[in-house]
Design an enzyme around this catalytic site. Structure first.
Site, PDB file in Angstrom:
ATOM      1  N   PHE A   7      20.997 -66.585 -12.153  1.00  0.00           N
ATOM      2  CA  PHE A   7      20.020 -66.386 -11.080  1.00  0.00           C
ATOM      3  C   PHE A   7      19.073 -65.269 -11.475  1.00  0.00           C
ATOM      4  CE2 PHE A   7      18.620 -64.283  -7.129  1.00  0.00           C
ATOM      5  CZ  PHE A   7      17.961 -65.350  -6.531  1.00  0.00           C
ATOM      6  N   GLY A   8      17.773 -65.573 -11.486  1.00  0.00           N
ATOM      7  CA  GLY A   8      16.746 -64.594 -11.801  1.00  0.00           C
ATOM      8  C   GLY A   8      15.877 -64.310 -10.596  1.00  0.00           C
ATOM      9  N   TYR A   9      15.535 -63.059 -10.383  1.00  0.00           N
ATOM     10  CA  TYR A   9      14.741 -62.644  -9.220  1.00  0.00           C
ATOM     11  C   TYR A   9      13.551 -61.778  -9.620  1.00  0.00           C
ATOM     12  CZ  TYR A   9      17.796 -58.700 -10.107  1.00  0.00           C
ATOM     13  OH  TYR A   9      18.483 -57.687 -10.725  1.00  0.00           O
ATOM     14  N   GLY A  10      13.473 -61.395 -10.896  1.00  0.00           N
ATOM     15  CA  GLY A  10      12.367 -60.586 -11.416  1.00  0.00           C
ATOM     16  C   GLY A  10      11.827 -61.268 -12.662  1.00  0.00           C
ATOM     17  N   SER A  11      11.803 -60.546 -13.766  1.00  0.00           N
ATOM     18  CA  SER A  11      11.212 -61.102 -14.986  1.00  0.00           C
ATOM     19  C   SER A  11      11.984 -62.296 -15.538  1.00  0.00           C
ATOM     20  CB  SER A  11      11.079 -60.019 -16.061  1.00  0.00           C
ATOM     21  OG  SER A  11      12.352 -59.520 -16.433  1.00  0.00           O
ATOM     22  N   GLU A  84      20.155 -56.816 -19.921  1.00  0.00           N
ATOM     23  CA  GLU A  84      20.312 -56.252 -18.580  1.00  0.00           C
ATOM     24  C   GLU A  84      21.253 -55.055 -18.492  1.00  0.00           C
ATOM     25  OE1 GLU A  84      18.322 -57.308 -16.250  1.00  0.00           O
ATOM     26  OE2 GLU A  84      17.570 -59.014 -17.371  1.00  0.00           O
TER      27      GLU A  84
END
Length: 179
Positions: A7-11, A84
């Site tokens: 799950f990605g929410y930024g870059s 990350e």
């Protein structure tokens, strides 16, 4: 073997950096997107930290989910951990997410550790914009990170009024500096 989702929410939404077999809009509950992490590597330096996204407690967050093929799972996870977990400001978590097609799956995502020294907390728009404008790290200028994230959110039909306000505060100054 269970499907492996990220799950990605930024870059990660616009620059995942790993091969994936499927991509879908998704939502996680209990967390919200926040420009709440002092970046001393990717978008800033130790001397001049920038700001990057974190999943912080509360609300819900719409983002992008990527299904990684079984044969790419280990490489993708290794890549994500190197990207990350540089300073361990993120906690790696497997969280339930809802996909746009109605399925519920578990996805690896990176949640901010509020006890970490790089946790910036909640900043005002003007304060965040000032930081973003002056910061640059090994992955490029901080304003490009914010503006690319805002553009991706708009493309997905996601409104993030606070982040859009930071983007609006940064955009005119960026345009003036390059024009």
């Amino acid at each position: 073997m269970d499907e492996f989702w990220v799950f990605g929410y930024g870059s990660l939404m616009w620059n995942p950096g790993f091969p994936y077999a499927e991509r879908q809009a998704a939502r996680v509950h209990g967390f919200r997107r926040s420009l709440c992490i002092w970046s001393t590597a990717h978008r800033g330096t130790v001397e001049n930290p920038g700001l990057v996204m974190g999943l912080d407690r509360g609300g819900s967050c719409r983002g992008m989910a990527f299904r990684v093929a079984d044969e790419d799972r280990d490489d993708a996870l290794d890549y994500l951990r190197k990207r990350e977990l540089i300073t361990n400001v993120y906690l790696e978590r497997f969280l339930p997410i809802g996909l746009s097609d109605g399925r519920r799956v578990q996805a690896v995502t990176y949640v901010v550790d509020r006890r970490h020294e790089q946790y910036a907390g909640s900043l005002g728009v003007e304060e965040a914009a000032a930081v973003v404008l002056r910061s640059h790290g090994q992955s490029g200028p901080n304003d490009a990170y914010v503006l690319n994230t805002v553009a991706q959110l708009k493309q997905m039909g996601i409104r993030d009024l606070w982040l859009e306000a930071v983007g609006d505060a940064v955009r005119p100054k960026t345009a003036q500096a390059t024009g």
